[in-house]
Design an enzyme around this catalytic site. Structure first.
Site, PDB file in Angstrom:
ATOM      1  N   ALA A  50      -5.327  -3.403   4.790  1.00  0.00           N
ATOM      2  CA  ALA A  50      -3.952  -3.263   5.270  1.00  0.00           C
ATOM      3  C   ALA A  50      -3.706  -3.865   6.641  1.00  0.00           C
ATOM      4  CB  ALA A  50      -3.572  -1.776   5.299  1.00  0.00           C
ATOM      5  N   ASN A  58      -9.599   3.764   6.776  1.00  0.00           N
ATOM      6  CA  ASN A  58     -10.480   2.618   6.576  1.00  0.00           C
ATOM      7  C   ASN A  58     -10.214   1.533   7.614  1.00  0.00           C
ATOM      8  OD1 ASN A  58     -12.142   3.211   4.205  1.00  0.00           O
ATOM      9  ND2 ASN A  58     -10.213   3.253   3.085  1.00  0.00           N
ATOM     10  N   HIS A 102      -0.060   0.465  12.056  1.00  0.00           N
ATOM     11  CA  HIS A 102      -1.347   0.410  12.736  1.00  0.00           C
ATOM     12  C   HIS A 102      -1.143  -0.445  13.976  1.00  0.00           C
ATOM     13  CE1 HIS A 102      -3.135   1.932   9.015  1.00  0.00           C
ATOM     14  NE2 HIS A 102      -2.512   0.958   8.378  1.00  0.00           N
TER      15      HIS A 102
END
Length: 260
Positions: free
Chosen positions: A112, A181, A211
């Site tokens: 991602a 992750n 993020h």
């Protein structure tokens, strides 16, 4: 390149159908390995032994536990392994068994986030002095089995953002195996689990999963912000992840002209 998919959930099913339908030039689907009671319609199903025997590459989309249980035997057989559940590699022994024993090769999927190539280059040039990643997701998707029911209920009914945990990447990855992750990926990119500080924020009003990665080092200062739509099939992951997997498979199947 003959490809088998380990896991057929929100990520694996998208990958398997795309490979089956010719969406990755140079790749051919031999089947999927899955633990669900019902077989996925329209996809060939294999045992793990059959997948190892028939595939050149096995793509792990089944979660950290499946990777820990099956990954070592895959690479030991000589079959290459593409890992999506990067957080499992916080276990140093597992990482060593997958990376160093072979003869199958270990490949990692960026999933991602992006910017890992720059972080790795910076670490190689002269090191990084500080790396931080803040992951923000919708509050209910961050409920974990280890949480008390009172905390879990607070997340389900939260009305404002809540910082759930902050700590070294290894610690955060273990606490949120389906959601962190990305912290593990950053740690592996810079080559230091203890240097990377990871924070998980639960936001009931977050329209996207975000993020924010910041890094400081001798090569410069960096800031990456990634904002992904959650997967419709599984809001705990981002919808872009299976397509990152497909891009990685494509680079392995026909690498000419692709970014390494």
């Amino acid at each position: 390149m003959k490809v088998a998919i380990l896991g057929c959930g929100a990520i694996g099913s998208v990958v398997a159908h795309a490979v089956r339908d010719g969406g990755v030039p140079g790749a051919e689907l031999v089947g999927v390995v899955h633990a669900e009671r019902d077989d996925p319609p329209g996809l060939p199903v294999l045992s793990i032994d059959a997948a190892i025997e028939q595939a050149d590459l096995i793509v792990e989309c089944a979660g950290q536990r499946a990777l820990a249980e099956l990954g070592p035997s895959i690479v030991a057989s000589g079959t290459d392994l593409l890992v999506v559940s990067i957080g499992a590699l916080a276990d140093d022994a597992l990482l060593a068994s997958l990376r160093d024993t072979g003869p199958g090769r270990l490949h990692l999927c960026s999933g991602a986030i992006g910017g890992l190539d720059v972080l790795a280059a910076t670490a190689r040039m002269g090191g990084v002095s500080a790396v931080r990643i803040v992951t923000t997701k919708k509050a209910p998707t961050l409920v974990q089995r280890w949480m008390g029911e009172d905390v879990a209920q607070q997340l389900r009914t939260a009305t404002e953002p809540v910082e759930l945990m902050r700590g070294p990447a290894r610690e955060i990855t273990a606490a949120f195996p389906a959601s962190a992750n990305v912290a593990a990926s950053v740690a592996l990119a810079v080559g230091d689990w203890d240097l990377v500080e990871a924070t998980v924020v639960a936001d009931p009003n977050a329209p996207l999963t975000s993020h924010v990665i910041t890094a400081e080092g001798s090569a410069g200062d960096y800031r990456f912000e990634i904002r992904n739509h959650p997967s419709a099939a599984n809001p705990a992951t981002s919808g872009v992840v299976p397509h990152a997997v497909l891009a990685a498979v494509g680079r392995l199947a026909a690498p000419t002209g692709a970014f390494a």
